[in-house]
Motif scaffolding. Structure first.
Motif, PDB file in Angstrom:
ATOM      1  N   GLN A 254       0.944  -1.260   0.053  1.00  0.00           N
ATOM      2  CA  GLN A 254      -0.048   0.019   0.174  1.00  0.00           C
ATOM      3  C   GLN A 254       0.903   1.089   0.021  1.00  0.00           C
ATOM      4  O   GLN A 254       1.086   1.873   1.060  1.00  0.00           O
ATOM      5  CB  GLN A 254      -0.891   0.039   1.122  1.00  0.00           C
ATOM      6  CG  GLN A 254      -1.836  -1.226   1.290  1.00  0.00           C
ATOM      7  CD  GLN A 254      -2.954  -1.126   0.299  1.00  0.00           C
ATOM      8  OE1 GLN A 254      -3.280   0.165  -0.526  1.00  0.00           O
ATOM      9  NE2 GLN A 254      -3.131  -2.272  -0.206  1.00  0.00           N
ATOM     10  N   PRO A 255       1.441   1.712  -0.846  1.00  0.00           N
ATOM     11  CA  PRO A 255       2.315   2.745  -1.020  1.00  0.00           C
ATOM     12  C   PRO A 255       1.556   4.134  -0.673  1.00  0.00           C
ATOM     13  O   PRO A 255       2.415   4.917  -0.374  1.00  0.00           O
ATOM     14  CB  PRO A 255       2.739   2.910  -2.655  1.00  0.00           C
ATOM     15  CG  PRO A 255       1.674   2.222  -3.273  1.00  0.00           C
ATOM     16  CD  PRO A 255       1.021   1.047  -2.483  1.00  0.00           C
ATOM     17  N   ARG A 256       0.289   4.150  -0.694  1.00  0.00           N
ATOM     18  CA  ARG A 256      -0.322   5.591  -0.468  1.00  0.00           C
ATOM     19  C   ARG A 256      -1.022   5.150   1.164  1.00  0.00           C
ATOM     20  O   ARG A 256      -2.178   5.686   1.294  1.00  0.00           O
ATOM     21  CB  ARG A 256      -1.199   5.969  -1.415  1.00  0.00           C
ATOM     22  CG  ARG A 256      -0.274   6.419  -2.547  1.00  0.00           C
ATOM     23  CD  ARG A 256      -0.964   7.032  -3.810  1.00  0.00           C
ATOM     24  NE  ARG A 256      -2.383   7.568  -3.620  1.00  0.00           N
ATOM     25  CZ  ARG A 256      -3.362   7.488  -4.114  1.00  0.00           C
ATOM     26  NH1 ARG A 256      -3.592   6.660  -5.080  1.00  0.00           N
ATOM     27  NH2 ARG A 256      -4.511   8.117  -3.706  1.00  0.00           N
ATOM     28  N   LEU A 257      -0.577   4.277   1.785  1.00  0.00           N
ATOM     29  CA  LEU A 257      -1.145   4.232   3.106  1.00  0.00           C
ATOM     30  C   LEU A 257      -1.574   5.271   3.753  1.00  0.00           C
ATOM     31  O   LEU A 257      -0.785   6.294   3.981  1.00  0.00           O
ATOM     32  CB  LEU A 257      -0.048   3.162   3.963  1.00  0.00           C
ATOM     33  CG  LEU A 257      -0.602   2.556   5.128  1.00  0.00           C
ATOM     34  CD1 LEU A 257      -1.675   1.692   4.992  1.00  0.00           C
ATOM     35  CD2 LEU A 257       0.561   1.806   5.839  1.00  0.00           C
ATOM     36  N   ARG A 258      -2.656   5.360   4.271  1.00  0.00           N
ATOM     37  CA  ARG A 258      -3.079   6.288   5.264  1.00  0.00           C
ATOM     38  C   ARG A 258      -3.271   5.776   6.813  1.00  0.00           C
ATOM     39  O   ARG A 258      -3.165   4.684   6.877  1.00  0.00           O
ATOM     40  CB  ARG A 258      -4.667   6.676   4.651  1.00  0.00           C
ATOM     41  CG  ARG A 258      -4.815   7.116   3.375  1.00  0.00           C
ATOM     42  CD  ARG A 258      -4.130   8.396   2.897  1.00  0.00           C
ATOM     43  NE  ARG A 258      -4.594   9.546   3.844  1.00  0.00           N
ATOM     44  CZ  ARG A 258      -5.116  10.335   3.251  1.00  0.00           C
ATOM     45  NH1 ARG A 258      -5.210  10.544   1.887  1.00  0.00           N
ATOM     46  NH2 ARG A 258      -5.457  11.469   4.046  1.00  0.00           N
ATOM     47  N   VAL A 259      -3.295   6.999   7.864  1.00  0.00           N
ATOM     48  CA  VAL A 259      -3.466   6.477   9.051  1.00  0.00           C
ATOM     49  C   VAL A 259      -4.262   7.807   9.833  1.00  0.00           C
ATOM     50  O   VAL A 259      -4.393   8.714   9.416  1.00  0.00           O
ATOM     51  CB  VAL A 259      -1.882   6.524   9.562  1.00  0.00           C
ATOM     52  CG1 VAL A 259      -1.374   7.947   9.519  1.00  0.00           C
ATOM     53  CG2 VAL A 259      -2.091   5.985  11.213  1.00  0.00           C
ATOM     54  N   ALA A 260      -4.762   7.049  10.870  1.00  0.00           N
ATOM     55  CA  ALA A 260      -5.916   7.896  11.947  1.00  0.00           C
ATOM     56  C   ALA A 260      -5.176   7.630  13.190  1.00  0.00           C
ATOM     57  O   ALA A 260      -5.084   6.244  13.564  1.00  0.00           O
ATOM     58  CB  ALA A 260      -7.210   7.588  11.502  1.00  0.00           C
ATOM     59  N   VAL A 261      -5.068   8.481  13.968  1.00  0.00           N
ATOM     60  CA  VAL A 261      -4.922   8.285  15.366  1.00  0.00           C
ATOM     61  C   VAL A 261      -6.005   8.762  16.220  1.00  0.00           C
ATOM     62  O   VAL A 261      -6.673  10.055  15.819  1.00  0.00           O
ATOM     63  CB  VAL A 261      -3.667   8.999  15.676  1.00  0.00           C
ATOM     64  CG1 VAL A 261      -3.389   8.835  17.241  1.00  0.00           C
ATOM     65  CG2 VAL A 261      -2.352   8.327  14.960  1.00  0.00           C
ATOM     66  N   ASN A 262      -6.666   7.766  16.849  1.00  0.00           N
ATOM     67  CA  ASN A 262      -7.950   8.349  17.670  1.00  0.00           C
ATOM     68  C   ASN A 262      -8.819   8.733  16.870  1.00  0.00           C
ATOM     69  O   ASN A 262      -9.699   9.844  17.101  1.00  0.00           O
ATOM     70  CB  ASN A 262      -7.746   9.147  18.948  1.00  0.00           C
ATOM     71  CG  ASN A 262      -6.744   8.745  19.725  1.00  0.00           C
ATOM     72  OD1 ASN A 262      -6.681   7.182  20.006  1.00  0.00           O
ATOM     73  ND2 ASN A 262      -5.643   9.305  20.508  1.00  0.00           N
ATOM     74  N   GLN A 263      -9.306   8.219  15.677  1.00  0.00           N
ATOM     75  CA  GLN A 263     -10.218   8.369  14.625  1.00  0.00           C
ATOM     76  C   GLN A 263     -10.049   9.812  14.265  1.00  0.00           C
ATOM     77  O   GLN A 263     -10.872  10.439  13.540  1.00  0.00           O
ATOM     78  CB  GLN A 263     -11.566   8.317  15.331  1.00  0.00           C
ATOM     79  CG  GLN A 263     -11.975   6.816  15.885  1.00  0.00           C
ATOM     80  CD  GLN A 263     -13.250   6.885  16.467  1.00  0.00           C
ATOM     81  OE1 GLN A 263     -13.995   7.496  16.625  1.00  0.00           O
ATOM     82  NE2 GLN A 263     -13.534   5.534  17.021  1.00  0.00           N
ATOM     83  N   THR A 264      -8.979  10.323  13.943  1.00  0.00           N
ATOM     84  CA  THR A 264      -8.787  11.535  13.289  1.00  0.00           C
ATOM     85  C   THR A 264      -7.433  11.333  12.223  1.00  0.00           C
ATOM     86  O   THR A 264      -6.423  10.767  12.494  1.00  0.00           O
ATOM     87  CB  THR A 264      -8.205  12.569  14.354  1.00  0.00           C
ATOM     88  OG1 THR A 264      -9.169  12.888  15.219  1.00  0.00           O
ATOM     89  CG2 THR A 264      -7.866  14.055  13.620  1.00  0.00           C
TER      90      THR A 264
END
Length: 87
Positions: free
Chosen positions: A54-64
Motif C-alpha cells: 500500500q504505497p499510499r497508506l493512510r493513518v488515523a490516530v484516535n479516529q482523526t
C-alpha cells in the motif's frame, strides 16, 4: 514498563492480514506512527508485506486523520487503511 496501543486494519489491509486489530506494547513515552509501523512490521512479516503493498497508506490516530510523524501515546488507537475512492 511497556503500555498498549490498539492497531486497527481496514479494507484490503484487513483482508490481506487476516485480522482487524492487534494490541501492541510501546514505551510509556510513546513513539511516532512511523516507528510503530516499523515495530509491527519487524514483528510480523505478513503485516509488513501487506503494508508494503500500500504505497499510499493512510493513518488515523484516535479516529482523526493523521501523519506518520504523529506521536502515539499509550492507550491510543491507530488505524491503517488504503486510500478510499468514492463514486
Amino acid at each position: 514498563m511497556a503500555e498498549q496501543v490498539t492497531v486497527l486494519f481496514f479494507a484490503a489491509l484487513r483482508e490481506q492480514i487476516g485480522q482487524e486489530s492487534l494490541s501492541v506494547s510501546i514505551a510509556p513515552g510513546g513513539l511516532s506512527v512511523r516507528a510503530l509501523r516499523a515495530q509491527i512490521e519487524g514483528a510480523n512479516p505478513a503485516i509488513a508485506q501487506a503494508l508494503a503493498e500500500q504505497p499510499r497508506l493512510r493513518v488515523a490516530v484516535n479516529q482523526t486523520l493523521s501523519t506518520f510523524e504523529h506521536m502515539v501515546k499509550p492507550g491510543d488507537e491507530v488505524a491503517f487503511f488504503p486510500p478510499m475512492t468514492g463514486g
